[in-house]
Scaffold this motif. Structure first.
Motif, PDB file in Angstrom:
ATOM      1  N   UNK A  43       0.919  -1.154   0.048  1.00 50.43           N
ATOM      2  CA  UNK A  43       0.020   0.071   0.063  1.00 50.43           C
ATOM      3  C   UNK A  43       0.803   1.257   0.020  1.00 50.43           C
ATOM      4  N   UNK A  44       0.341   2.335  -0.080  1.00 52.34           N
ATOM      5  CA  UNK A  44       0.868   3.693  -0.062  1.00 52.34           C
ATOM      6  C   UNK A  44       0.346   4.405   1.100  1.00 52.34           C
ATOM      7  N   UNK A  66      -7.407  17.024   2.096  1.00 50.28           N
ATOM      8  CA  UNK A  66      -7.244  16.021   1.130  1.00 50.28           C
ATOM      9  C   UNK A  66      -7.778  14.607   1.442  1.00 50.28           C
ATOM     10  N   UNK A  67      -7.693  14.340   2.622  1.00 48.93           N
ATOM     11  CA  UNK A  67      -8.051  13.185   3.280  1.00 48.93           C
ATOM     12  C   UNK A  67      -9.702  13.009   3.000  1.00 48.93           C
ATOM     13  N   UNK A  80      -7.304   5.127  -5.254  1.00 47.37           N
ATOM     14  CA  UNK A  80      -8.327   4.241  -4.257  1.00 47.37           C
ATOM     15  C   UNK A  80      -7.887   4.678  -2.971  1.00 47.37           C
ATOM     16  N   UNK A  81      -8.623   5.054  -2.122  1.00 49.39           N
ATOM     17  CA  UNK A  81      -8.510   5.306  -0.713  1.00 49.39           C
ATOM     18  C   UNK A  81      -8.887   3.876  -0.041  1.00 49.39           C
ATOM     19  N   UNK A  82      -7.906   3.778   1.031  1.00 47.46           N
ATOM     20  CA  UNK A  82      -8.139   2.427   1.794  1.00 47.46           C
ATOM     21  C   UNK A  82      -8.210   2.615   3.134  1.00 47.46           C
ATOM     22  N   UNK A  83      -7.679   3.596   3.636  1.00 47.58           N
ATOM     23  CA  UNK A  83      -7.835   3.831   5.313  1.00 47.58           C
ATOM     24  C   UNK A  83      -7.278   5.105   5.622  1.00 47.58           C
ATOM     25  N   UNK A  98      -3.987   5.881   3.874  1.00 49.33           N
ATOM     26  CA  UNK A  98      -3.542   4.826   3.092  1.00 49.33           C
ATOM     27  C   UNK A  98      -4.269   4.665   1.791  1.00 49.33           C
ATOM     28  N   UNK A  99      -3.561   4.518   0.658  1.00 51.69           N
ATOM     29  CA  UNK A  99      -4.041   4.347  -0.502  1.00 51.69           C
ATOM     30  C   UNK A  99      -3.605   3.032  -1.099  1.00 51.69           C
TER      31      UNK A  99
END
Length: 591
Positions: A43-44, A66-67, A80-83, A98-99
Protein backbone atom coordinates in the motif's frame (compact mmCIF):
# COMPACT_ATOMS: atom_id res chain seq x y z
CA UNK A 1 19.19 7.35 2.84
CA UNK A 2 19.75 8.24 6.48
CA UNK A 3 16.61 7.34 8.44
CA UNK A 4 16.87 10.55 10.51
CA UNK A 5 15.99 12.51 7.39
CA UNK A 6 12.40 11.26 7.51
CA UNK A 7 9.80 10.64 10.17
CA UNK A 8 9.07 6.91 9.90
CA UNK A 9 11.69 4.16 9.98
CA UNK A 10 11.81 1.01 7.88
CA UNK A 11 10.02 -1.79 9.73
CA UNK A 12 8.07 0.62 11.92
CA UNK A 13 4.48 -0.49 12.59
CA UNK A 14 1.55 1.90 12.19
CA UNK A 15 -1.52 1.19 14.35
CA UNK A 16 -0.50 -2.49 14.41
CA UNK A 17 -1.92 -2.85 10.89
CA UNK A 18 0.78 -1.54 8.58
CA UNK A 19 4.54 -1.99 8.38
CA UNK A 20 6.80 0.57 6.69
CA UNK A 21 8.90 -1.03 3.94
CA UNK A 22 10.31 1.89 1.96
CA UNK A 23 10.53 5.70 2.06
CA UNK A 24 9.47 7.27 -1.24
CA UNK A 25 9.51 11.07 -1.12
CA UNK A 26 9.34 14.13 1.09
CA UNK A 27 7.24 17.26 0.45
CA UNK A 28 6.77 20.57 2.23
CA UNK A 29 4.07 19.21 4.55
CA UNK A 30 3.90 15.43 3.94
CA UNK A 31 6.03 12.35 3.42
CA UNK A 32 5.13 9.27 1.37
CA UNK A 33 6.03 5.65 2.16
CA UNK A 34 5.51 2.21 0.75
CA UNK A 35 3.99 -0.11 3.37
CA UNK A 36 2.46 -3.58 3.71
CA UNK A 37 -0.86 -4.36 5.36
CA UNK A 38 -1.65 -7.40 7.52
CA UNK A 39 -2.31 -9.51 4.42
CA UNK A 40 1.07 -8.61 2.97
CA UNK A 41 -0.38 -6.36 0.27
CA UNK A 42 1.66 -3.34 -0.74
CA UNK A 43 0.00 0.00 0.00
CA UNK A 44 0.95 3.66 -0.06
CA UNK A 45 0.99 5.81 3.07
CA UNK A 46 0.95 9.61 3.00
CA UNK A 47 1.88 11.18 6.34
CA UNK A 48 0.77 14.81 7.00
CA UNK A 49 2.49 16.97 9.60
CA UNK A 50 -0.26 19.05 11.17
CA UNK A 51 2.22 21.76 12.11
CA UNK A 52 3.23 22.28 8.46
CA UNK A 53 -0.24 22.35 6.91
CA UNK A 54 -1.69 25.69 5.80
CA UNK A 55 -5.07 26.67 7.25
CA UNK A 56 -6.66 26.30 3.80
CA UNK A 57 -5.74 22.59 3.85
CA UNK A 58 -8.32 21.87 6.57
CA UNK A 59 -12.07 21.56 6.13
CA UNK A 60 -14.71 23.21 8.31
CA UNK A 61 -14.46 20.39 10.87
CA UNK A 62 -10.71 20.75 11.26
CA UNK A 63 -9.96 17.56 9.29
CA UNK A 64 -7.29 17.39 6.58
CA UNK A 65 -9.15 18.35 3.39
CA UNK A 66 -7.14 16.07 1.12
CA UNK A 67 -8.04 13.03 3.22
CA UNK A 68 -11.74 13.96 3.23
CA UNK A 69 -11.68 14.33 -0.56
CA UNK A 70 -10.03 10.92 -0.99
CA UNK A 71 -12.64 9.32 1.28
CA UNK A 72 -15.42 10.54 -0.99
CA UNK A 73 -14.14 9.35 -4.36
CA UNK A 74 -14.02 6.02 -6.13
CA UNK A 75 -13.22 5.67 -9.83
CA UNK A 76 -10.91 3.46 -11.96
CA UNK A 77 -8.90 6.52 -13.08
CA UNK A 78 -8.35 7.86 -9.58
CA UNK A 79 -6.08 6.64 -6.79
CA UNK A 80 -8.08 4.45 -4.38
CA UNK A 81 -8.60 5.27 -0.71
CA UNK A 82 -8.07 2.42 1.78
CA UNK A 83 -7.77 3.80 5.34
CA UNK A 84 -6.85 6.87 7.38
CA UNK A 85 -6.14 7.97 10.94
CA UNK A 86 -3.92 9.99 13.28
CA UNK A 87 -0.51 9.39 14.89
CA UNK A 88 1.32 10.96 17.82
CA UNK A 89 5.09 10.69 17.37
CA UNK A 90 7.68 12.39 19.58
CA UNK A 91 5.06 14.84 20.80
CA UNK A 92 4.03 15.80 17.25
CA UNK A 93 0.59 15.14 15.79
CA UNK A 94 0.25 13.62 12.31
CA UNK A 95 -2.58 12.51 10.05
CA UNK A 96 -2.17 9.70 7.56
CA UNK A 97 -4.04 8.21 4.62
CA UNK A 98 -3.54 4.70 3.19
CA UNK A 99 -3.99 4.33 -0.57
CA UNK A 100 -3.83 1.34 -2.91
CA UNK A 101 -0.35 1.02 -4.38
CA UNK A 102 -0.01 1.66 -8.11
CA UNK A 103 2.61 -0.42 -9.87
CA UNK A 104 3.86 1.78 -12.68
CA UNK A 105 5.37 5.17 -13.41
CA UNK A 106 4.35 8.82 -13.55
CA UNK A 107 3.97 10.57 -16.87
CA UNK A 108 6.96 12.72 -15.85
CA UNK A 109 9.11 9.58 -15.64
CA UNK A 110 7.80 8.34 -18.98
CA UNK A 111 8.51 11.69 -20.66
CA UNK A 112 12.06 11.72 -19.28
CA UNK A 113 12.64 8.42 -20.99
CA UNK A 114 10.73 8.99 -24.24
CA UNK A 115 10.66 12.83 -24.63
CA UNK A 116 7.26 12.67 -26.41
CA UNK A 117 4.39 10.18 -26.55
CA UNK A 118 2.78 8.96 -29.76
CA UNK A 119 -0.66 10.45 -30.58
CA UNK A 120 -2.60 7.22 -30.06
CA UNK A 121 -1.16 6.58 -26.60
CA UNK A 122 -1.45 10.25 -25.64
CA UNK A 123 -5.13 10.24 -26.61
CA UNK A 124 -5.77 7.18 -24.42
CA UNK A 125 -3.96 8.76 -21.47
CA UNK A 126 -5.87 12.03 -21.78
CA UNK A 127 -9.16 10.16 -22.15
CA UNK A 128 -8.49 8.31 -18.89
CA UNK A 129 -7.63 11.54 -17.08
CA UNK A 130 -10.78 13.17 -18.41
CA UNK A 131 -12.93 10.25 -17.30
CA UNK A 132 -11.58 10.66 -13.77
CA UNK A 133 -12.20 14.42 -13.84
CA UNK A 134 -15.68 13.95 -15.27
CA UNK A 135 -16.48 11.78 -12.25
CA UNK A 136 -15.13 14.42 -9.85
CA UNK A 137 -17.00 17.24 -11.57
CA UNK A 138 -20.26 15.26 -11.61
CA UNK A 139 -20.40 14.54 -7.88
CA UNK A 140 -23.24 16.05 -5.87
CA UNK A 141 -20.63 18.37 -4.37
CA UNK A 142 -18.25 18.69 -7.37
CA UNK A 143 -14.51 18.50 -6.78
CA UNK A 144 -12.00 20.54 -8.79
CA UNK A 145 -8.58 18.87 -8.88
CA UNK A 146 -6.51 22.02 -9.59
CA UNK A 147 -3.22 20.18 -10.13
CA UNK A 148 -3.35 17.99 -13.23
CA UNK A 149 0.30 17.71 -14.34
CA UNK A 150 2.67 15.08 -15.64
CA UNK A 151 3.78 14.48 -12.04
CA UNK A 152 0.29 13.76 -10.74
CA UNK A 153 -0.81 11.17 -13.29
CA UNK A 154 0.52 7.64 -13.00
CA UNK A 155 0.26 4.81 -15.49
CA UNK A 156 -0.84 1.61 -13.75
CA UNK A 157 1.18 -1.07 -15.54
CA UNK A 158 0.01 -4.04 -13.47
CA UNK A 159 -2.38 -5.28 -16.16
CA UNK A 160 -2.28 -5.90 -19.89
CA UNK A 161 -3.02 -2.27 -20.70
CA UNK A 162 -1.74 0.88 -19.02
CA UNK A 163 -4.43 2.68 -17.01
CA UNK A 164 -3.86 6.37 -16.21
CA UNK A 165 -4.69 7.33 -12.62
CA UNK A 166 -4.77 10.77 -11.00
CA UNK A 167 -2.72 10.31 -7.82
CA UNK A 168 -2.36 13.53 -5.83
CA UNK A 169 -5.19 15.61 -4.37
CA UNK A 170 -3.21 18.13 -2.34
CA UNK A 171 -4.76 21.11 -4.14
CA UNK A 172 -8.22 19.61 -4.72
CA UNK A 173 -11.13 21.74 -3.53
CA UNK A 174 -14.88 21.38 -3.50
CA UNK A 175 -16.41 23.71 -6.07
CA UNK A 176 -18.59 25.17 -3.32
CA UNK A 177 -15.55 26.37 -1.38
CA UNK A 178 -14.47 29.99 -1.43
CA UNK A 179 -11.35 30.92 -3.42
CA UNK A 180 -10.00 32.18 -0.09
CA UNK A 181 -9.59 28.50 0.80
CA UNK A 182 -7.30 27.90 -2.15
CA UNK A 183 -3.51 27.79 -1.69
CA UNK A 184 -1.72 28.10 -5.03
CA UNK A 185 1.87 28.15 -3.76
CA UNK A 186 3.83 25.32 -5.32
CA UNK A 187 1.61 24.83 -8.37
CA UNK A 188 3.23 24.46 -11.80
CA UNK A 189 2.45 27.76 -13.63
CA UNK A 190 2.62 26.14 -17.09
CA UNK A 191 -0.34 23.92 -16.21
CA UNK A 192 -2.39 26.61 -14.47
CA UNK A 193 -5.14 28.60 -16.15
CA UNK A 194 -4.80 32.39 -16.12
CA UNK A 195 -7.59 32.76 -13.57
CA UNK A 196 -5.90 30.26 -11.24
CA UNK A 197 -3.08 32.79 -10.74
CA UNK A 198 -5.77 34.85 -8.99
CA UNK A 199 -6.87 31.83 -6.91
CA UNK A 200 -10.01 31.27 -8.99
CA UNK A 201 -10.74 27.60 -9.69
CA UNK A 202 -13.53 26.03 -11.73
CA UNK A 203 -14.36 23.20 -14.14
CA UNK A 204 -12.73 25.28 -16.90
CA UNK A 205 -9.47 25.59 -14.95
CA UNK A 206 -9.20 21.78 -14.90
CA UNK A 207 -9.96 21.79 -18.64
CA UNK A 208 -7.00 24.11 -19.16
CA UNK A 209 -4.68 21.82 -17.19
CA UNK A 210 -5.70 18.81 -19.28
CA UNK A 211 -5.07 20.81 -22.44
CA UNK A 212 -1.59 21.67 -21.14
CA UNK A 213 -0.90 18.03 -20.31
CA UNK A 214 -2.07 16.90 -23.77
CA UNK A 215 0.25 19.44 -25.41
CA UNK A 216 3.16 18.39 -23.16
CA UNK A 217 2.72 14.69 -24.01
CA UNK A 218 2.76 15.38 -27.75
CA UNK A 219 5.28 18.22 -27.96
CA UNK A 220 7.70 17.33 -25.13
CA UNK A 221 7.36 20.68 -23.29
CA UNK A 222 4.42 22.46 -21.60
CA UNK A 223 2.61 25.07 -23.74
CA UNK A 224 4.17 28.56 -23.89
CA UNK A 225 7.19 27.32 -21.99
CA UNK A 226 9.66 29.94 -20.74
CA UNK A 227 12.98 29.43 -18.99
CA UNK A 228 12.16 29.65 -15.28
CA UNK A 229 15.63 29.86 -13.74
CA UNK A 230 15.72 33.67 -13.71
CA UNK A 231 12.28 33.86 -12.07
CA UNK A 232 12.80 31.41 -9.20
CA UNK A 233 13.07 34.14 -6.63
CA UNK A 234 9.91 35.92 -7.79
CA UNK A 235 6.82 33.81 -8.51
CA UNK A 236 4.77 36.89 -9.46
CA UNK A 237 7.20 37.83 -12.24
CA UNK A 238 7.14 34.24 -13.47
CA UNK A 239 3.34 34.29 -13.65
CA UNK A 240 3.44 37.61 -15.49
CA UNK A 241 5.96 36.19 -17.96
CA UNK A 242 3.77 33.12 -18.56
CA UNK A 243 0.64 35.25 -19.12
CA UNK A 244 2.54 37.50 -21.53
CA UNK A 245 3.78 34.46 -23.44
CA UNK A 246 0.20 33.20 -23.76
CA UNK A 247 -0.71 36.23 -25.83
CA UNK A 248 1.24 34.61 -28.68
CA UNK A 249 -0.27 31.93 -30.94
CA UNK A 250 0.34 28.40 -29.71
CA UNK A 251 3.02 26.72 -31.81
CA UNK A 252 2.97 23.07 -32.87
CA UNK A 253 5.97 21.20 -34.22
CA UNK A 254 5.11 17.52 -33.68
CA UNK A 255 1.30 17.70 -33.87
CA UNK A 256 0.21 17.72 -37.52
CA UNK A 257 -3.43 16.68 -37.14
CA UNK A 258 -5.56 19.84 -37.46
CA UNK A 259 -8.40 18.55 -35.30
CA UNK A 260 -6.00 17.75 -32.43
CA UNK A 261 -4.50 21.24 -32.73
CA UNK A 262 -7.99 22.76 -32.61
CA UNK A 263 -8.92 20.73 -29.51
CA UNK A 264 -5.78 21.74 -27.62
CA UNK A 265 -6.15 25.38 -28.68
CA UNK A 266 -9.73 25.50 -27.41
CA UNK A 267 -8.82 23.85 -24.09
CA UNK A 268 -6.01 26.39 -23.58
CA UNK A 269 -7.97 29.56 -24.25
CA UNK A 270 -6.93 32.34 -21.79
CA UNK A 271 -10.58 33.28 -21.31
CA UNK A 272 -12.39 30.52 -19.38
CA UNK A 273 -15.67 31.17 -21.24
CA UNK A 274 -13.97 30.36 -24.55
CA UNK A 275 -12.82 26.90 -23.44
CA UNK A 276 -14.87 23.73 -23.46
CA UNK A 277 -17.88 24.10 -21.19
CA UNK A 278 -17.08 20.83 -19.46
CA UNK A 279 -14.74 17.87 -19.59
CA UNK A 280 -17.66 15.99 -21.18
CA UNK A 281 -17.40 18.27 -24.22
CA UNK A 282 -13.65 17.74 -24.30
CA UNK A 283 -14.19 13.97 -24.15
CA UNK A 284 -16.66 14.17 -27.06
CA UNK A 285 -14.17 16.16 -29.11
CA UNK A 286 -11.32 13.74 -28.48
CA UNK A 287 -13.62 10.80 -29.32
CA UNK A 288 -14.61 12.45 -32.60
CA UNK A 289 -18.23 13.06 -31.53
CA UNK A 290 -17.85 16.84 -31.68
CA UNK A 291 -15.91 18.73 -34.32
CA UNK A 292 -13.85 21.70 -33.16
CA UNK A 293 -12.87 24.18 -35.83
CA UNK A 294 -10.23 26.85 -35.78
CA UNK A 295 -11.28 29.50 -33.33
CA UNK A 296 -12.80 32.61 -34.82
CA UNK A 297 -14.64 35.64 -33.55
CA UNK A 298 -17.90 34.74 -31.83
CA UNK A 299 -20.84 34.76 -34.18
CA UNK A 300 -24.32 35.76 -33.22
CA UNK A 301 -26.54 32.71 -33.40
CA UNK A 302 -29.76 33.49 -35.18
CA UNK A 303 -32.97 32.83 -33.33
CA UNK A 304 -35.67 30.71 -34.93
CA UNK A 305 -38.74 32.53 -36.13
CA UNK A 306 -42.36 31.56 -36.03
CA UNK A 307 -43.77 30.98 -39.48
CA UNK A 308 -47.00 32.90 -39.91
CA UNK A 309 -49.79 30.49 -40.75
CA UNK A 310 -52.71 32.26 -42.39
CA UNK A 311 -56.20 31.13 -41.57
CA UNK A 312 -57.09 28.37 -43.97
CA UNK A 313 -59.26 25.31 -44.43
CA UNK A 314 -57.02 22.99 -42.46
CA UNK A 315 -57.76 19.31 -43.04
CA UNK A 316 -60.76 20.15 -45.22
CA UNK A 317 -58.30 21.14 -47.96
CA UNK A 318 -56.88 17.61 -47.99
CA UNK A 319 -58.46 14.77 -49.93
CA UNK A 320 -57.66 11.36 -48.56
CA UNK A 321 -55.08 10.91 -45.79
CA UNK A 322 -58.01 9.94 -43.58
CA UNK A 323 -55.92 7.57 -41.47
CA UNK A 324 -53.42 10.33 -40.87
CA UNK A 325 -56.09 12.92 -40.08
CA UNK A 326 -57.81 10.51 -37.66
CA UNK A 327 -54.50 9.86 -35.89
CA UNK A 328 -53.85 13.57 -35.46
CA UNK A 329 -57.41 14.15 -34.24
CA UNK A 330 -57.23 11.40 -31.63
CA UNK A 331 -53.62 11.67 -30.46
CA UNK A 332 -52.97 15.41 -30.72
CA UNK A 333 -56.04 17.62 -31.08
CA UNK A 334 -58.28 15.72 -28.65
CA UNK A 335 -55.38 15.23 -26.23
CA UNK A 336 -54.82 18.98 -26.20
CA UNK A 337 -58.50 19.89 -25.83
CA UNK A 338 -59.32 17.20 -23.29
CA UNK A 339 -56.17 17.13 -21.17
CA UNK A 340 -57.89 16.02 -17.97
CA UNK A 341 -59.63 13.04 -19.59
CA UNK A 342 -56.40 11.92 -21.29
CA UNK A 343 -54.47 12.42 -18.04
CA UNK A 344 -56.76 9.86 -16.37
CA UNK A 345 -55.32 7.31 -18.76
CA UNK A 346 -51.77 8.60 -18.30
CA UNK A 347 -51.69 9.97 -21.84
CA UNK A 348 -50.46 13.23 -23.32
CA UNK A 349 -49.69 14.31 -26.88
CA UNK A 350 -47.04 12.14 -28.57
CA UNK A 351 -43.68 13.68 -29.36
CA UNK A 352 -44.08 13.51 -33.09
CA UNK A 353 -44.53 11.64 -36.32
CA UNK A 354 -42.51 10.73 -39.38
CA UNK A 355 -44.07 11.30 -42.80
CA UNK A 356 -42.21 9.28 -45.39
CA UNK A 357 -42.78 8.29 -48.97
CA UNK A 358 -42.09 9.28 -52.59
CA UNK A 359 -41.25 12.91 -53.38
CA UNK A 360 -43.97 15.38 -54.27
CA UNK A 361 -46.82 13.67 -52.41
CA UNK A 362 -47.78 16.54 -50.12
CA UNK A 363 -45.89 15.92 -46.88
CA UNK A 364 -45.09 19.62 -46.43
CA UNK A 365 -48.59 20.63 -47.50
CA UNK A 366 -50.07 18.34 -44.86
CA UNK A 367 -47.87 19.78 -42.12
CA UNK A 368 -49.02 23.33 -42.90
CA UNK A 369 -52.68 22.29 -43.08
CA UNK A 370 -52.26 20.56 -39.74
CA UNK A 371 -51.01 23.80 -38.20
CA UNK A 372 -54.11 25.52 -39.57
CA UNK A 373 -56.36 22.80 -38.20
CA UNK A 374 -55.12 22.76 -34.61
CA UNK A 375 -53.85 26.32 -34.20
CA UNK A 376 -50.38 25.45 -32.95
CA UNK A 377 -47.46 27.82 -33.45
CA UNK A 378 -45.51 26.55 -36.44
CA UNK A 379 -41.75 26.32 -36.99
CA UNK A 380 -40.45 25.05 -40.31
CA UNK A 381 -36.87 23.82 -40.37
CA UNK A 382 -34.71 22.99 -43.39
CA UNK A 383 -31.13 21.63 -43.36
CA UNK A 384 -29.74 25.02 -44.40
CA UNK A 385 -31.31 26.62 -41.32
CA UNK A 386 -28.95 24.86 -38.92
CA UNK A 387 -25.80 24.32 -40.97
CA UNK A 388 -22.84 26.43 -39.81
CA UNK A 389 -19.09 26.50 -40.22
CA UNK A 390 -18.61 27.77 -36.67
CA UNK A 391 -17.79 25.61 -33.68
CA UNK A 392 -20.92 24.20 -31.96
CA UNK A 393 -23.20 26.76 -33.67
CA UNK A 394 -25.38 24.06 -35.25
CA UNK A 395 -26.05 22.60 -31.81
CA UNK A 396 -26.84 26.04 -30.41
CA UNK A 397 -29.27 26.76 -33.25
CA UNK A 398 -31.07 23.51 -32.51
CA UNK A 399 -31.21 24.31 -28.80
CA UNK A 400 -32.53 27.81 -29.53
CA UNK A 401 -35.22 26.36 -31.78
CA UNK A 402 -36.53 24.03 -29.08
CA UNK A 403 -36.24 26.71 -26.38
CA UNK A 404 -38.30 29.08 -28.54
CA UNK A 405 -40.86 26.38 -29.29
CA UNK A 406 -41.23 25.61 -25.58
CA UNK A 407 -41.75 29.27 -24.76
CA UNK A 408 -44.51 29.46 -27.39
CA UNK A 409 -46.04 26.04 -26.72
CA UNK A 410 -48.11 24.40 -27.98
CA UNK A 411 -45.88 24.32 -31.05
CA UNK A 412 -45.28 22.25 -34.15
CA UNK A 413 -41.72 21.86 -35.41
CA UNK A 414 -41.79 20.69 -39.01
CA UNK A 415 -38.44 19.30 -40.16
CA UNK A 416 -38.20 19.04 -43.95
CA UNK A 417 -35.60 16.69 -45.48
CA UNK A 418 -35.17 14.95 -42.14
CA UNK A 419 -32.55 12.63 -43.64
CA UNK A 420 -30.23 15.64 -44.15
CA UNK A 421 -30.88 17.11 -40.69
CA UNK A 422 -30.44 13.87 -38.70
CA UNK A 423 -28.43 11.52 -40.97
CA UNK A 424 -27.51 8.04 -39.81
CA UNK A 425 -24.38 8.43 -37.65
CA UNK A 426 -23.20 4.94 -38.68
CA UNK A 427 -22.71 6.23 -42.22
CA UNK A 428 -19.03 6.84 -42.86
CA UNK A 429 -19.90 9.86 -45.00
CA UNK A 430 -21.41 11.72 -42.03
CA UNK A 431 -18.88 14.21 -40.64
CA UNK A 432 -18.28 14.87 -36.96
CA UNK A 433 -20.14 18.18 -36.96
CA UNK A 434 -23.27 16.50 -38.35
CA UNK A 435 -22.91 13.81 -35.71
CA UNK A 436 -22.89 16.46 -32.99
CA UNK A 437 -26.02 18.06 -34.47
CA UNK A 438 -27.77 14.67 -34.50
CA UNK A 439 -26.84 14.13 -30.84
CA UNK A 440 -28.28 17.54 -29.95
CA UNK A 441 -31.51 16.83 -31.84
CA UNK A 442 -31.96 13.50 -30.10
CA UNK A 443 -31.40 15.07 -26.69
CA UNK A 444 -33.86 17.90 -27.35
CA UNK A 445 -36.54 15.57 -28.77
CA UNK A 446 -36.65 13.27 -25.76
CA UNK A 447 -40.24 13.43 -24.46
CA UNK A 448 -40.71 16.94 -25.89
CA UNK A 449 -44.46 16.22 -26.07
CA UNK A 450 -44.50 16.82 -22.31
CA UNK A 451 -43.42 20.40 -23.08
CA UNK A 452 -46.17 20.93 -25.65
CA UNK A 453 -43.99 20.40 -28.71
CA UNK A 454 -45.15 18.18 -31.57
CA UNK A 455 -42.57 17.28 -34.22
CA UNK A 456 -43.32 16.35 -37.81
CA UNK A 457 -40.42 14.99 -39.80
CA UNK A 458 -40.69 14.53 -43.56
CA UNK A 459 -38.34 12.54 -45.76
CA UNK A 460 -38.08 10.78 -49.09
CA UNK A 461 -35.19 8.67 -47.74
CA UNK A 462 -36.26 7.02 -44.46
CA UNK A 463 -33.42 4.50 -44.62
CA UNK A 464 -30.90 7.38 -44.39
CA UNK A 465 -32.29 8.72 -41.10
CA UNK A 466 -30.53 7.92 -37.84
CA UNK A 467 -32.58 5.04 -36.37
CA UNK A 468 -32.41 6.51 -32.86
CA UNK A 469 -34.83 9.26 -33.89
CA UNK A 470 -37.58 6.71 -34.48
CA UNK A 471 -37.42 5.15 -31.04
CA UNK A 472 -40.15 5.60 -28.43
CA UNK A 473 -40.17 9.06 -26.90
CA UNK A 474 -39.13 10.77 -30.15
CA UNK A 475 -41.02 10.20 -33.43
CA UNK A 476 -43.69 7.86 -32.07
CA UNK A 477 -45.80 7.63 -35.25
CA UNK A 478 -44.61 6.56 -38.71
CA UNK A 479 -47.00 7.40 -41.55
CA UNK A 480 -46.46 6.34 -45.15
CA UNK A 481 -47.57 9.05 -47.60
CA UNK A 482 -47.95 7.35 -51.00
CA UNK A 483 -48.77 8.77 -54.41
CA UNK A 484 -52.47 9.80 -54.54
CA UNK A 485 -55.12 7.30 -55.49
CA UNK A 486 -57.61 7.85 -58.34
CA UNK A 487 -60.17 9.77 -56.27
CA UNK A 488 -57.46 12.01 -54.82
CA UNK A 489 -56.00 12.64 -58.31
CA UNK A 490 -59.43 13.64 -59.55
CA UNK A 491 -59.77 16.14 -56.68
CA UNK A 492 -56.27 17.53 -57.30
CA UNK A 493 -57.02 18.19 -60.99
CA UNK A 494 -60.26 19.89 -59.95
CA UNK A 495 -58.45 22.07 -57.40
CA UNK A 496 -55.69 23.24 -59.77
CA UNK A 497 -57.97 23.90 -62.77
CA UNK A 498 -61.07 25.38 -61.18
CA UNK A 499 -59.95 29.03 -61.38
CA UNK A 500 -58.34 28.76 -64.83
CA UNK A 501 -60.02 29.29 -68.23
CA UNK A 502 -60.99 25.70 -69.13
CA UNK A 503 -63.31 24.40 -71.81
CA UNK A 504 -66.61 22.90 -70.80
CA UNK A 505 -66.76 19.16 -70.43
CA UNK A 506 -63.39 18.47 -68.79
CA UNK A 507 -63.48 14.81 -67.68
CA UNK A 508 -61.62 14.83 -64.38
CA UNK A 509 -62.07 11.08 -63.89
CA UNK A 510 -60.38 10.38 -67.23
CA UNK A 511 -57.49 12.68 -66.25
CA UNK A 512 -57.13 10.79 -62.97
CA UNK A 513 -57.08 7.43 -64.78
CA UNK A 514 -54.37 8.73 -67.15
CA UNK A 515 -52.09 9.74 -64.24
CA UNK A 516 -51.75 6.54 -62.20
CA UNK A 517 -48.58 6.65 -60.03
CA UNK A 518 -48.23 10.42 -60.56
CA UNK A 519 -47.45 12.47 -57.46
CA UNK A 520 -49.39 15.58 -56.40
CA UNK A 521 -46.59 17.81 -57.62
CA UNK A 522 -46.62 16.04 -61.01
CA UNK A 523 -50.32 16.86 -61.46
CA UNK A 524 -49.71 20.50 -60.55
CA UNK A 525 -46.91 20.67 -63.13
CA UNK A 526 -49.23 19.15 -65.78
CA UNK A 527 -51.87 21.79 -65.09
CA UNK A 528 -49.26 24.57 -65.19
CA UNK A 529 -47.73 23.37 -68.47
CA UNK A 530 -51.14 22.94 -70.14
CA UNK A 531 -52.03 26.47 -69.02
CA UNK A 532 -48.83 27.86 -70.59
CA UNK A 533 -49.59 26.12 -73.88
CA UNK A 534 -53.16 27.46 -73.88
CA UNK A 535 -51.89 30.97 -73.17
CA UNK A 536 -49.43 30.74 -76.07
CA UNK A 537 -52.21 29.51 -78.38
CA UNK A 538 -54.63 32.11 -76.98
CA UNK A 539 -57.30 29.53 -76.28
CA UNK A 540 -58.93 27.83 -73.32
CA UNK A 541 -57.42 24.81 -71.62
CA UNK A 542 -58.89 21.79 -73.39
CA UNK A 543 -59.15 18.12 -72.56
CA UNK A 544 -56.92 17.29 -75.53
CA UNK A 545 -54.27 19.76 -74.37
CA UNK A 546 -54.28 18.20 -70.89
CA UNK A 547 -54.00 14.62 -72.22
CA UNK A 548 -51.20 15.63 -74.60
CA UNK A 549 -49.33 17.24 -71.69
CA UNK A 550 -49.78 14.09 -69.59
CA UNK A 551 -48.34 11.97 -72.42
CA UNK A 552 -45.22 14.15 -72.44
CA UNK A 553 -44.79 14.15 -68.65
CA UNK A 554 -43.21 11.33 -66.71
CA UNK A 555 -44.11 10.72 -63.05
CA UNK A 556 -41.53 11.73 -60.41
CA UNK A 557 -41.09 8.14 -59.25
CA UNK A 558 -40.75 5.07 -61.45
CA UNK A 559 -42.67 1.84 -60.83
CA UNK A 560 -39.56 0.19 -59.39
CA UNK A 561 -38.99 3.14 -57.03
CA UNK A 562 -42.58 2.96 -55.80
CA UNK A 563 -42.13 -0.76 -55.14
CA UNK A 564 -39.08 0.06 -53.04
CA UNK A 565 -41.12 2.55 -51.03
CA UNK A 566 -43.84 -0.03 -50.42
CA UNK A 567 -41.14 -2.47 -49.27
CA UNK A 568 -39.85 0.16 -46.85
CA UNK A 569 -43.40 0.66 -45.58
CA UNK A 570 -43.77 -3.06 -45.00
CA UNK A 571 -40.49 -3.14 -43.10
CA UNK A 572 -41.40 -0.09 -40.99
CA UNK A 573 -44.74 -1.68 -40.08
CA UNK A 574 -43.21 -5.10 -39.51
CA UNK A 575 -45.40 -6.74 -42.13
CA UNK A 576 -45.03 -8.25 -45.57
CA UNK A 577 -45.62 -5.98 -48.56
CA UNK A 578 -49.23 -5.91 -49.63
CA UNK A 579 -49.26 -7.61 -53.02
CA UNK A 580 -52.46 -6.00 -54.26
CA UNK A 581 -50.92 -2.56 -53.71
CA UNK A 582 -53.73 -1.34 -51.46
CA UNK A 583 -52.89 2.09 -50.15
CA UNK A 584 -54.66 4.80 -48.19
CA UNK A 585 -56.47 7.47 -50.14
CA UNK A 586 -54.48 10.64 -50.30
CA UNK A 587 -54.61 14.02 -51.97
CA UNK A 588 -56.03 17.49 -51.70
CA UNK A 589 -59.53 18.59 -52.39
CA UNK A 590 -61.19 21.87 -53.04
CA UNK A 591 -64.15 22.61 -50.78
Amino acid sequence: MNQKEHILAKGQTIKENYKVTFFLKKGSYAETYRIKDQEGKTKLLKLFAYSKLHRTQFDGNGDVLEIQVLKNIKHPNLVKYSDSGELLLDGQKYAYVILDFISGETLADKLKREQTINPYEAKNIISGVLNGLNYLHSLQNPIIHNDITNLNVMLDLSGKIAIPKIIDFGYARFLSQSNKDFLKDGLNPFYQANEAFNKVFSVQSDVFSVGALYYHLLEGLPPWFVEISKYKADSIKLEDAVIEERKKPLKFSSVTDQQTQNIINKALQPNAESRFNSVKDLIKSINGEMEVQELSSPQEVSKPKLKEIKKGKGFSAIAGMQELKDTIQLDVIDALNEKERYAEYGLTIPNGMLLYGPPGCGKTFFAERMAEEIGFNFYQLKPSDIQSKYVNESQEKIKNLFDEARENAPSIIFIDELDAVVPNRDNSNVNHMNTSAVNEFLAQMNNCGDDGIFIIGATNLPSSIDPAIMRAGRLDKKIYVPVPDIEARQSIFTMYLQKRPVELGIDYLQLAKATENYASVDIKNICDEASRQALRLKERISMKLLLDTISLTRPSSTISELKKYRAIKAKMEGAEENENNDRPRIGFKNN
